[in-house]
Write an enzyme that holds these catalytic residues in place. Structure first.
Site, PDB file in Angstrom:
ATOM      1  N   SER A 110       1.091  -1.092   0.018  1.00 53.12           N
ATOM      2  CA  SER A 110       0.089   0.064   0.120  1.00 53.12           C
ATOM      3  C   SER A 110       0.989   1.289  -0.206  1.00 53.12           C
ATOM      4  O   SER A 110       2.160   1.245   0.444  1.00 53.12           O
ATOM      5  CB  SER A 110      -0.828   0.047   1.355  1.00 53.12           C
ATOM      6  N   TYR A 139      -2.786  -0.901  10.447  1.00 54.40           N
ATOM      7  CA  TYR A 139      -2.621  -1.169   8.901  1.00 54.40           C
ATOM      8  C   TYR A 139      -1.166  -0.740   8.324  1.00 54.40           C
ATOM      9  O   TYR A 139      -0.511  -1.379   7.627  1.00 54.40           O
ATOM     10  CB  TYR A 139      -3.559  -0.335   8.168  1.00 54.40           C
TER      11      TYR A 139
HETATM   12  P1  NAD Z   1     -11.205  -6.140  -0.433  1.00 48.66           P
HETATM   13  O1  NAD Z   1     -11.678  -6.096   0.800  1.00 48.66           O
HETATM   14  O2  NAD Z   1     -12.122  -6.218  -1.517  1.00 48.66           O
HETATM   15  O3  NAD Z   1     -10.185  -7.571  -0.499  1.00 48.66           O
HETATM   16  C1  NAD Z   1      -9.611  -7.939   0.581  1.00 48.66           C
HETATM   17  C2  NAD Z   1      -9.657  -9.298   0.372  1.00 48.66           C
HETATM   18  O4  NAD Z   1      -8.695 -10.083   1.399  1.00 48.66           O
HETATM   19  C3  NAD Z   1     -10.975  -9.967   0.631  1.00 48.66           C
HETATM   20  O5  NAD Z   1     -11.321 -10.694  -0.686  1.00 48.66           O
HETATM   21  C4  NAD Z   1     -11.059 -10.646   1.854  1.00 48.66           C
HETATM   22  O6  NAD Z   1     -11.912 -11.786   2.007  1.00 48.66           O
HETATM   23  C5  NAD Z   1      -9.688 -11.387   1.935  1.00 48.66           C
HETATM   24  N1  NAD Z   1      -9.217 -11.680   3.399  1.00 48.66           N
HETATM   25  C6  NAD Z   1      -9.391 -10.971   4.670  1.00 48.66           C
HETATM   26  N2  NAD Z   1      -9.053 -11.586   5.623  1.00 48.66           N
HETATM   27  C7  NAD Z   1      -8.610 -12.682   4.876  1.00 48.66           C
HETATM   28  C8  NAD Z   1      -8.010 -14.048   5.614  1.00 48.66           C
HETATM   29  N3  NAD Z   1      -7.591 -14.122   6.837  1.00 48.66           N
HETATM   30  N4  NAD Z   1      -7.548 -15.080   4.751  1.00 48.66           N
HETATM   31  C9  NAD Z   1      -7.853 -14.969   3.332  1.00 48.66           C
HETATM   32  N5  NAD Z   1      -8.198 -14.008   2.766  1.00 48.66           N
HETATM   33  C10 NAD Z   1      -8.458 -12.696   3.376  1.00 48.66           C
HETATM   34  O7  NAD Z   1     -10.034  -4.897  -0.550  1.00 48.66           O
HETATM   35  P2  NAD Z   1      -9.043  -4.511  -1.562  1.00 48.66           P
HETATM   36  O8  NAD Z   1      -8.978  -3.172  -2.027  1.00 48.66           O
HETATM   37  O9  NAD Z   1      -9.237  -5.448  -2.744  1.00 48.66           O
HETATM   38  O10 NAD Z   1      -7.802  -5.169  -0.880  1.00 48.66           O
HETATM   39  C11 NAD Z   1      -6.734  -5.786  -1.236  1.00 48.66           C
HETATM   40  C12 NAD Z   1      -5.497  -5.824  -0.920  1.00 48.66           C
HETATM   41  O11 NAD Z   1      -4.964  -4.605  -1.542  1.00 48.66           O
HETATM   42  C13 NAD Z   1      -5.263  -5.757   0.383  1.00 48.66           C
HETATM   43  O12 NAD Z   1      -4.081  -6.233   0.844  1.00 48.66           O
HETATM   44  C14 NAD Z   1      -5.362  -4.056   0.653  1.00 48.66           C
HETATM   45  O13 NAD Z   1      -4.493  -3.705   1.967  1.00 48.66           O
HETATM   46  C15 NAD Z   1      -4.430  -3.407  -0.414  1.00 48.66           C
HETATM   47  N6  NAD Z   1      -4.785  -2.145  -0.897  1.00 48.66           N
HETATM   48  C16 NAD Z   1      -5.862  -1.788  -1.259  1.00 48.66           C
HETATM   49  C17 NAD Z   1      -5.965  -0.417  -1.588  1.00 48.66           C
HETATM   50  C18 NAD Z   1      -7.413   0.366  -2.013  1.00 48.66           C
HETATM   51  O14 NAD Z   1      -7.403   1.343  -2.398  1.00 48.66           O
HETATM   52  N7  NAD Z   1      -8.385  -0.702  -2.152  1.00 48.66           N
HETATM   53  C19 NAD Z   1      -5.153   0.350  -1.334  1.00 48.66           C
HETATM   54  C20 NAD Z   1      -3.722   0.054  -0.711  1.00 48.66           C
HETATM   55  C21 NAD Z   1      -3.715  -1.569  -0.719  1.00 48.66           C
END
Ligand code: NAD
Length: 266
Positions: A152, A165
């Site tokens: 991130s 986080y």
């Molecule tokens: P999201 O909530 O759609 O996806 C997160 C996924 O992680 C979900 O499918 C959830 O079921 C899974 N998850 C949670 N706990 C888990 C566990 N114990 N075991 C297996 N899977 C698990 O959100 P996203 O935005 O798609 O996030 C995906 C990644 O991207 C994350 O690591 C998040 O920190 C990172 N991220 C997202 C953004 C953003 O703006 N969307 C920005 C920076 C980083």
């Protein structure tokens, strides 16, 4: 360079939604067989698998909690059972449990660190153990294996009210770079993607209505990202088009990490 991942097997954690689902779609569209990991709800993962198969690709859905060692072992065993090898890991699962530092419970601290950091360690370790059992297949890739950590912008931007986080993502940065330093000689490439604000379930509140307008002030490029923006980077990092990219973090953030508050003379 036309990217083809034909013959390769990719495992994407947390792939039933958001960036993981986007990455799974992108990898499958480029020819990889994809394992769609989900945490607790099989339906969206099964739906994605159906979508990939309907488009002529190969995919399976496997449930597992990435913070639990035995479940990660089971996830990788299921990958091997289905497809016989592993070429690409996208360690994507992550969550937020936000609170002001004085209110942050140990439970919420541990949950975030366990999923976002320990989960990435467990999955990377399992992938490396599998890569060690394989030999380079130069007909499909110049590398023995590729690991992509989903980090991130908060691996570098401090984030008040989200210290668990930010600490987890700061940890992912040194986890990734230390693994990269250790395994590069084996022709295993390890990199991270650091998304900025991408429209997914993790940040629905921040990316809609007035909150979106406020958010846009932090994004020099002037738009919120989409899952496909990140998926394109995943596919590139997984392919030989990025064969000399190792130990790097690719910021996919529309410039969020450029200190945008300083645009007008600070
Ligand atoms: P999201 O909530 O759609 O996806 C997160 C996924 O992680 C979900 O499918 C959830 O079921 C899974 N998850 C949670 N706990 C888990 C566990 N114990 N075991 C297996 N899977 C698990 O959100 P996203 O935005 O798609 O996030 C995906 C990644 O991207 C994350 O690591 C998040 O920190 C990172 N991220 C997202 C953004 C953003 O703006 N969307 C920005 C920076 C980083």
């Amino acid at each position: 360079m036309l990217i083809s991942l034909k013959g390769q097997v990719a495992l994407v954690t947390g792939a039933s939604s958001g960036l993981g689902a986007g990455a799974a779609r992108g990898l499958a569209a480029s020819g990889a067989a994809v394992v769609v990991n989900y945490h607790s709800q099989p339906e969206p993962a099964e739906k994605l698998v159906d979508e990939i198969r309907a488009a002529g690709g190969q995919a399976i859905a496997v449930g597992a909690d990435v913070s639990k060692e035995n479940e990660v072992e089971r996830l990788f065993a299921a990958t091997l059972d289905a497809f016989g090898r592993l070429d690409i890991l996208v360690a994507n699962s992550g969550l937020q449990k936000d609170a002001a530092i004085a209110e942050l419970t140990l439970e919420d601290w541990n949950t975030v660190i366990n999923v976002n950091l320990t989960g990435q360690f467990l999955c990377a370790r399992a992938a490396l153990r599998q890569f060690a059992k394989q030999t380079i297949r130069s007909d499909i890739s110049r590398a023995l294996g590729k690991i992509i950590h989903m980090s991130s912008v908060h691996q570098v931007i401090p984030w008040a009210g989200h210290v668990n986080y930010a600490a987890s993502k700061g940890g992912v940065d040194l986890l990734m770079r230390s693994i990269a330093q250790e395994v590069g000689e084996q022709r295993i490439r390890v990199n991270s993607i650091a998304p900025g604000a991408i429209r997914t379930a993790i940040n629905t509140e921040a990316t809609t209505g007035d909150a979106e307008k406020k958010l846009l002030k932090l994004i020099p490029y002037g738009r919120v990202g989409e899952a496909e923006d990140v998926a394109n980077a995943v596919v590139w990092l997984a392919s030989d088009a990025s064969d000399y990219v190792h130990g790097a973090t690719l910021f996919i953030d529309g410039g969020m990490s450029l200190y945008p508050e300083f645009r007008n003379n600070g």
